[in-house]
Design a protein around this motif. Structure first.
Motif, PDB file in Angstrom:
ATOM      1  N   UNK A 134       0.813  -1.203   0.000  1.00 37.38           N
ATOM      2  CA  UNK A 134       0.000   0.000   0.000  1.00 37.38           C
ATOM      3  C   UNK A 134       0.851   1.260   0.000  1.00 37.38           C
ATOM      4  N   UNK A 135       0.208   2.407   0.135  1.00 34.68           N
ATOM      5  CA  UNK A 135       0.900   3.696   0.057  1.00 34.68           C
ATOM      6  C   UNK A 135       1.929   3.884   1.167  1.00 34.68           C
ATOM      7  N   UNK A 136       1.803   3.132   2.255  1.00 36.34           N
ATOM      8  CA  UNK A 136       2.755   3.240   3.359  1.00 36.34           C
ATOM      9  C   UNK A 136       4.116   2.654   3.016  1.00 36.34           C
ATOM     10  N   UNK A 137       4.188   1.801   1.992  1.00 33.96           N
ATOM     11  CA  UNK A 137       5.429   1.089   1.675  1.00 33.96           C
ATOM     12  C   UNK A 137       6.115   1.595   0.414  1.00 33.96           C
ATOM     13  N   UNK A 138       5.627   2.692  -0.155  1.00 29.01           N
ATOM     14  CA  UNK A 138       6.239   3.217  -1.374  1.00 29.01           C
ATOM     15  C   UNK A 138       6.974   4.524  -1.068  1.00 29.01           C
ATOM     16  N   UNK A 139       7.944   4.844  -1.930  1.00 28.95           N
ATOM     17  CA  UNK A 139       8.713   6.072  -1.780  1.00 28.95           C
ATOM     18  C   UNK A 139       8.014   7.191  -2.529  1.00 28.95           C
TER      19      UNK A 139
END
Length: 381
Positions: A134-139
């Protein structure tokens, strides 16, 4: 004439000095590097009152929030890691932006315009916080930083069509700003090129006693001005019922210590969640104007946080799954109840429950979730 000129220059200098003193700052630095070598930036916002907020580009996440107590002693009230390694090894959603759809989707499936979409299942039988990536794991990309009266940073992430099973290319921005009233605002916006579903939120972990405080957050006093909550099944999916909080362990309409009833197994809902992990119904739909949806206070230090939002729900999670395997910024082990989460959002599993409203986003529309964390202190009692 010379005296008048000197006086005039003095006034100009004093005026310039006052302006400089009142200006907040936004400073960027390297926080670490991803395994592929990409730099993860950290942006530190500082206001004239001395409060600081550090945001990192991985997950567009809050890494640190330093605020004073009633005696002026600073402490970090946001739980997380000191270095990037922790965020990569055991993310735990610390301070992160969660999406495309925050919270849970039953079975990871939803239907849109007659077509069924499947997102990764990563929380028992359900999808949680957008899936396995999800968005928490992307740069995220840092697109703008500004100093001034309200220093800020804006980050952007473009989620491609089909990302984690969701339709449409979604362009999302997250803007963090800190003003001199010790108010941290987060403004989420998103647009899409095809119909999709969106429900963004911030997953900050908070303890007004400070990160690493011996008693954790169980002594924090919590207020949630909600008359209803949405009970769940054993897998944390809402049953569809709107249940009254009156006479239950879910009644936080008056300030109550987080730890007072968090282990009350007489309520099946507490057993299901191993504590609190539920959605409180502030209203049945978004409010026209932002209002306070939660308040958290440490009576010992006086540090207080009010959460202001126009969202209809707030998910309160009491840190039930901290099991002593995580070492935080203060070099202390995180245990159950060491921090709490308060997420303003639409209700869990809304894509599958029409009575909860809609999280649909169409081309030409702009999704927005604006929240304010207002920090202050209470006098000694």
């Amino acid at each position: 004439m010379r005296t008048a000129a000197i006086s005039c220059l003095t006034l100009i200098a004093l005026s310039a000095g006052a302006t400089t003193a009142l200006a907040g700052t936004a400073q960027r630095a390297e926080f670490g590097r991803m395994p592929d070598g990409r730099v993860v930036e950290a942006i530190t916002l500082t206001n004239d009152a001395g409060m600081t907020v550090r945001v990192i580009a991985l997950g567009a996440a809050i890494q640190s929030v330093m605020v004073p107590d009633r005696d002026g002693q600073m402490a970090d009230v946001a739980i997380g890691y000191a270095t990037l390694d922790g965020y990569l090894a055991m993310p735990e959603y610390f301070g992160a932006t969660v999406g495309r759809v925050a919270n849970r989707i039953a079975g990871g499936r939803f239907e849109l315009d007659g077509k069924t979409y499947q997102t990764p299942v990563n929380n028992g039988p359900n999808a949680l916080h957008g899936g396995t990536a999800g968005f928490d794991k992307v740069l995220w990309e840092v697109v703008e930083i500004e100093s001034g009266d309200a220093p800020s940073v804006t980050l952007r992430y473009v989620s491609p069509d089909g990302d984690q099973g969701y339709p449409g290319e979604l362009t999302t921005t997250a803007t963090y700003a800190l003003n001199d009233a010790n108010e941290l605002s987060i403004d989420y916006r998103a647009t899409t090129d095809a119909p999709t579903v969106v429900n963004l939120s911030n997953h900050g972990y908070w303890n007004m006693a400070g990160d690493g405080a011996t008693a954790g957050a169980l002594g924090n006093l919590l207020t949630i001005p909600a008359e209803e909550y949405t009970p769940t099944d054993a897998t944390a999916i809402p049953t569809g019922e709107f249940r009254k909080v009156e006479g239950t362990v879910f009644d936080f309409r008056t300030a109550t210590a987080v730890g007072d009833r968090v282990r009350d197994a007489s309520d099946e809902q507490i057993v299901f969640g191993r504590g609190y992990d539920h959605n409180w119904v502030i209203s049945r739909e978004r409010s026209a104007e932002p209002r306070m949806i939660a308040r958290l206070e440490d009576p010992v230090s006086g540090r207080t946080m009010e959460l202001i939002s126009d969202q209809p729900g707030v998910q309160f999670y009491s840190g039930n799954f901290f099991d002593g395997t995580i070492v935080g910024k203060s070099d202390r082990i995180y245990r159950m109840g060491d921090a709490v989460v308060l997420e303003p959002q639409m209700f869990p599993d809304t894509p599958n429950q029409p009575a909860f409203g809609s999280v649909r986003l169409d081309p030409g529309q702009t999704y927005r979730n604006h929240m304010v964390f207002r920090f202050s202190t209470t006098p000694r009692r």
